[in-house]
Motif scaffolding. Structure first.
Motif, short mmCIF file in Angstrom:
data_model
loop_
_atom_site.label_atom_id
_atom_site.label_comp_id
_atom_site.label_asym_id
_atom_site.label_seq_id
_atom_site.Cartn_x
_atom_site.Cartn_y
_atom_site.Cartn_z
N SER A 10 -26.56 2.92 138.11
CA SER A 10 -26.50 1.50 137.78
C SER A 10 -25.88 0.74 138.94
O SER A 10 -25.08 1.26 139.70
CB SER A 10 -25.71 1.27 136.49
N LEU A 11 -26.25 -0.50 139.07
CA LEU A 11 -25.77 -1.33 140.17
C LEU A 11 -24.36 -1.81 139.88
O LEU A 11 -24.07 -2.31 138.80
CB LEU A 11 -26.71 -2.53 140.34
N LYS A 12 -23.46 -1.63 140.82
CA LYS A 12 -22.08 -2.08 140.70
C LYS A 12 -21.75 -2.97 141.89
O LYS A 12 -22.30 -2.81 142.96
CB LYS A 12 -21.12 -0.89 140.68
N LYS A 13 -20.82 -3.87 141.70
CA LYS A 13 -20.36 -4.73 142.78
C LYS A 13 -18.88 -4.51 142.98
O LYS A 13 -18.13 -4.38 142.01
CB LYS A 13 -20.57 -6.20 142.42
N ILE A 14 -18.47 -4.50 144.23
CA ILE A 14 -17.04 -4.51 144.55
C ILE A 14 -16.71 -5.94 144.94
O ILE A 14 -17.29 -6.49 145.88
CB ILE A 14 -16.70 -3.56 145.70
N TYR A 15 -15.82 -6.53 144.20
CA TYR A 15 -15.36 -7.88 144.48
C TYR A 15 -14.05 -7.80 145.25
O TYR A 15 -13.21 -6.95 144.97
CB TYR A 15 -15.12 -8.66 143.19
N LYS A 16 -13.89 -8.71 146.17
CA LYS A 16 -12.67 -8.81 146.97
C LYS A 16 -12.32 -10.29 147.02
O LYS A 16 -13.07 -11.08 147.59
CB LYS A 16 -12.92 -8.24 148.36
N LYS A 17 -11.20 -10.65 146.38
CA LYS A 17 -10.85 -12.07 146.30
C LYS A 17 -9.35 -12.29 146.48
O LYS A 17 -8.54 -11.51 146.01
CB LYS A 17 -11.24 -12.64 144.94
N LYS A 98 -15.30 8.44 137.09
CA LYS A 98 -16.59 8.03 137.65
C LYS A 98 -16.45 7.63 139.13
O LYS A 98 -17.39 7.15 139.73
CB LYS A 98 -17.17 6.87 136.84
N GLY A 99 -15.24 7.79 139.68
CA GLY A 99 -15.03 7.50 141.09
C GLY A 99 -14.81 6.03 141.43
O GLY A 99 -14.85 5.66 142.60
N LEU A 100 -14.57 5.20 140.42
CA LEU A 100 -14.42 3.76 140.68
C LEU A 100 -13.17 3.44 141.49
O LEU A 100 -13.22 2.69 142.46
CB LEU A 100 -14.43 2.99 139.37
N ALA A 101 -12.02 4.00 141.10
CA ALA A 101 -10.79 3.74 141.84
C ALA A 101 -10.89 4.30 143.26
O ALA A 101 -10.42 3.67 144.21
CB ALA A 101 -9.59 4.33 141.11
N THR A 102 -11.52 5.45 143.40
CA THR A 102 -11.71 6.03 144.72
C THR A 102 -12.58 5.12 145.58
O THR A 102 -12.28 4.89 146.76
CB THR A 102 -12.36 7.43 144.61
N LEU A 103 -13.61 4.57 145.00
CA LEU A 103 -14.47 3.64 145.72
C LEU A 103 -13.69 2.41 146.18
O LEU A 103 -13.82 1.96 147.32
CB LEU A 103 -15.63 3.23 144.83
N LEU A 104 -12.85 1.89 145.30
CA LEU A 104 -12.01 0.74 145.69
C LEU A 104 -11.05 1.13 146.81
O LEU A 104 -10.90 0.39 147.79
CB LEU A 104 -11.24 0.22 144.49
N MET A 105 -10.40 2.30 146.68
CA MET A 105 -9.46 2.74 147.72
C MET A 105 -10.16 2.93 149.06
O MET A 105 -9.64 2.54 150.10
CB MET A 105 -8.77 4.04 147.28
N GLU A 106 -11.34 3.55 149.04
CA GLU A 106 -12.08 3.76 150.28
C GLU A 106 -12.52 2.43 150.90
O GLU A 106 -12.53 2.30 152.13
CB GLU A 106 -13.28 4.67 150.02
N THR A 107 -12.84 1.45 150.07
CA THR A 107 -13.21 0.14 150.57
C THR A 107 -12.01 -0.53 151.25
O THR A 107 -12.13 -1.11 152.33
CB THR A 107 -13.75 -0.75 149.44
N VAL A 108 -10.84 -0.42 150.63
CA VAL A 108 -9.62 -0.98 151.22
C VAL A 108 -9.34 -0.31 152.57
O VAL A 108 -9.06 -0.98 153.56
CB VAL A 108 -8.41 -0.81 150.27
N LYS A 109 -9.42 1.02 152.59
CA LYS A 109 -9.16 1.74 153.84
C LYS A 109 -10.13 1.29 154.94
O LYS A 109 -9.72 1.11 156.09
CB LYS A 109 -9.25 3.24 153.62
#
Length: 157
Positions: A10-17, A98-109
Motif C-alpha cells: 500500500s502507498l504510504k507517505k512520510i510527512y516532514k513538517k 511493519k517497519g514504520l518507525a525504522t523507515l522514519l528513523m532512516e529518513t531522519v538519518k
C-alpha cells in the motif's frame, strides 16, 4: 516534504513538517498517539508537552483514514543535546512490526547525513537502536521511571 514509498503493498507517505506547518488535526493526532503509547500503554506519568515541539521537526506516517500512525520528532542542535536529537518515537499498536518507525528513523538519518544524532532510548529498544547505528555512551539510567540509555549515531556520509 512528502516522500512516497511502497510498504506492504500500500502507498504510504512520510510527512516532514515544522510545528507551525502542522494542521490542528495533525497536532491532535500526534499528541493522542504519544499519550496512548507512553501514558496508557507504558504507564509513564510525565508531562509530554515540554515546549520542545514548537522548535522540532515532526516526521510521521498516516493511514488511509488520514490519521497519524507512526511519529517521531527531531530536536535541533542545542535544544536537548549538543547534537541533533530524535525523540517521542511512537507507532500505533495496530501498525507495529511493519517497519514504520525504522523507515522514519532512516529518513531522519538521511536528512541529517554528516551530523551526529543523540537519543535517550528506552532500554528495551537498545538492540533496535544499535541496529540503526547508535552506540551506547551512557547508562543505564532512569528517566521518567523507565530505564534508558543515552546513545549516539555518528551518521557519517
Amino acid at each position: 516534504m512528502v516522500r512516497l514509498i511502497c510498504l506492504n503493498m500500500s502507498l504510504k507517505k512520510i510527512y516532514k513538517k515544522k510545528f507551525n506547518q502542522l494542521t490542528n488535526q495533525e497536532i491532535y493526532d500526534m499528541l493522542d498517539l504519544r499519550y496512548t503509547v507512553f501514558l496508557m500503554e507504558q504507564k509513564i506519568f510525565y508531562v509530554d508537552t515540554d515546549y520542545k515541539d514548537q522548535d522540532s521537526m515532526h516526521y510521521f506516517i498516516k493511514n488511509d483514514e488520514d490519521k497519524i500512525i507512526s511519529y517521531l520528532r527531531v530536536l535541533p542542535k542545542g535544544l536537548k543535546y549538543e547534537e541533533y536529537s530524535v525523540g517521542r518515537v511512537v507507532t500505533d499498536f495496530n501498525y507495529r512490526k511493519k517497519g514504520l518507525a525504522t523507515l522514519l528513523m532512516e529518513t531522519v538519518k538521511k536528512d541529517l547525513i554528516g551530523n551526529p544524532i543523540r537519543i535517550s532510548g528506552q532500554a528495551y529498544l537498545k538492540d533496535y537502536y544499535e541496529n540503526l547505528g547508535f552506540k551506547t555512551v551512557l547508562g543505564p539510567y532512569i528517566e521518567e521511571g523507565i530505564q534508558h540509555y543515552e546513545m549516539l549515531c555518528s551518521n557519517e556520509a
